[in-house]
Design a protein around this motif. Structure first.
Motif, short mmCIF file in Angstrom:
data_model
loop_
_atom_site.label_atom_id
_atom_site.label_comp_id
_atom_site.label_asym_id
_atom_site.label_seq_id
_atom_site.Cartn_x
_atom_site.Cartn_y
_atom_site.Cartn_z
N LEU A 37 0.79 -1.23 0.00
CA LEU A 37 0.00 0.00 0.00
C LEU A 37 0.83 1.29 0.00
CD1 LEU A 37 -2.55 -1.14 2.73
CD2 LEU A 37 -2.86 -1.21 0.24
N GLY A 38 2.10 1.18 0.40
CA GLY A 38 2.95 2.35 0.49
C GLY A 38 3.02 2.87 1.92
N SER A 39 4.06 3.62 2.21
CA SER A 39 4.30 4.07 3.58
C SER A 39 3.31 5.14 4.05
CB SER A 39 5.73 4.59 3.71
OG SER A 39 5.92 5.69 2.86
N ALA A 40 2.62 5.81 3.13
CA ALA A 40 1.70 6.89 3.51
C ALA A 40 0.26 6.43 3.62
CB ALA A 40 1.81 8.04 2.51
N HIS A 41 -0.02 5.17 3.35
CA HIS A 41 -1.40 4.68 3.40
C HIS A 41 -1.88 4.61 4.85
CE1 HIS A 41 -4.87 2.05 2.98
NE2 HIS A 41 -4.88 2.36 1.70
N PRO A 42 -3.13 4.99 5.12
CA PRO A 42 -3.63 4.95 6.50
C PRO A 42 -3.50 3.59 7.19
CG PRO A 42 -5.11 6.24 5.14
CD PRO A 42 -4.10 5.63 4.21
N ILE A 43 -3.68 2.50 6.48
CA ILE A 43 -3.52 1.17 7.10
C ILE A 43 -2.07 0.98 7.52
CG2 ILE A 43 -3.57 -1.33 6.71
CD1 ILE A 43 -6.03 -0.85 4.89
N THR A 44 -1.13 1.32 6.66
CA THR A 44 0.30 1.20 6.98
C THR A 44 0.63 2.06 8.19
OG1 THR A 44 0.78 0.83 4.63
CG2 THR A 44 2.64 1.42 6.06
N LEU A 45 0.10 3.28 8.22
CA LEU A 45 0.38 4.19 9.33
C LEU A 45 -0.19 3.67 10.65
CD1 LEU A 45 -0.24 7.52 7.42
CD2 LEU A 45 1.97 6.66 8.23
N THR A 46 -1.36 3.07 10.60
CA THR A 46 -1.96 2.51 11.82
C THR A 46 -1.13 1.34 12.34
OG1 THR A 46 -4.17 3.20 11.15
CG2 THR A 46 -4.05 1.45 12.79
N ILE A 47 -0.69 0.48 11.44
CA ILE A 47 0.17 -0.65 11.83
C ILE A 47 1.46 -0.12 12.44
CG2 ILE A 47 1.54 -2.58 10.96
CD1 ILE A 47 -0.75 -2.98 8.84
N ALA A 48 2.07 0.87 11.79
CA ALA A 48 3.32 1.45 12.28
C ALA A 48 3.13 2.09 13.65
CB ALA A 48 3.86 2.46 11.28
N ASN A 49 2.00 2.74 13.85
CA ASN A 49 1.71 3.36 15.15
C ASN A 49 1.65 2.29 16.24
OD1 ASN A 49 1.01 5.79 16.67
ND2 ASN A 49 -0.96 4.80 16.93
N ASN A 50 0.95 1.20 15.96
CA ASN A 50 0.87 0.11 16.94
C ASN A 50 2.24 -0.50 17.21
OD1 ASN A 50 -1.88 0.44 17.31
ND2 ASN A 50 -2.44 -1.17 15.87
N LEU A 51 3.02 -0.67 16.15
CA LEU A 51 4.38 -1.20 16.32
C LEU A 51 5.21 -0.26 17.19
CD1 LEU A 51 6.66 -3.20 15.74
CD2 LEU A 51 7.02 -2.01 13.55
N ALA A 52 5.09 1.03 16.97
CA ALA A 52 5.85 2.00 17.77
C ALA A 52 5.47 1.92 19.24
CB ALA A 52 5.62 3.41 17.22
N VAL A 53 4.20 1.70 19.53
CA VAL A 53 3.77 1.55 20.93
C VAL A 53 4.43 0.32 21.55
CG1 VAL A 53 1.79 1.11 22.45
CG2 VAL A 53 1.61 2.80 20.61
N VAL A 54 4.48 -0.77 20.79
CA VAL A 54 5.16 -1.98 21.28
C VAL A 54 6.63 -1.68 21.55
CG1 VAL A 54 5.89 -4.33 20.70
CG2 VAL A 54 3.60 -3.58 20.11
#
Length: 166
Positions: free
Chosen positions: A61-78
């Motif tokens: 989807l690319g790094s700017a896609h909302p799904i990618t950003l949500t996954i990255a946000n959750n990963l950052a919390v971990v």
């Protein structure tokens, strides 16, 4: 396994079979399972799953896609919870930049990214930046949701707690 995990695993298996491993709907379901692991304190399971999902989502989807950003946000919390603070900060800044550009300042995902970065800055002892971010979150939620909304009040509480320790 608790019922939520059983349901999430079943949905993930069904979507993977029907749509494939890297379909957006499959990625969203797998992200929900990763968030479930995070909420249950299963950080290693969450990190392993979310790291794979982030890589797959960026490729699809690319790094700017909302799904990618949500996954990255959750990963950052971990990463923050597992004390991988430099990696968490780098990823959260990337997520915040992406959500601001893709969704706007007052979108819920953007405000959640602001909150997560504020919490990390508090952990790092960067009180001024944390305060600025918590104020931004509070103001955005107040504008978008109203002064009495539970999320607005949570942002107000986060700011108050920071001011108490800073």
């Amino acid at each position: 396994l608790e019922e939520a995990e059983v349901q999430l695993r079943g949905a993930l298996q069904a979507r993977t079979s029907a749509l494939g491993k890297v379909h957006p709907e499959t990625l969203q379901t797998a992200n929900a399972l990763g968030a479930h692991f995070l909420n249950r304190g299963q950080e290693q399971e969450a990190e392993d799953l979310l790291q794979t999902l982030w890589t797959d989502s960026e490729a699809l989807l690319g790094s700017a896609h909302p799904i990618t950003l949500t996954i990255a946000n959750n990963l950052a919390v971990v990463l923050r919870r597992t004390h991988k603070l430099p990696e968490a900060e780098q990823l959260l800044r990337r997520v915040l930049e992406g959500t601001m550009a893709a969704l706007g300042q007052d979108h819920g995902e953007t405000v959640q990214s602001v909150d997560n970065l504020a919490a990390l800055q508090l952990t790092l002892g960067n009180y001024k930046e944390s305060e600025s971010l918590y104020r931004q979150s509070w103001q955005s939620r107040k504008r978008k949701l109203g002064a009495d909304h539970p999320d607005t009040l949570a942002s107000m509480s986060n700011l108050g707690l920071l001011l108490k320790v800073a």
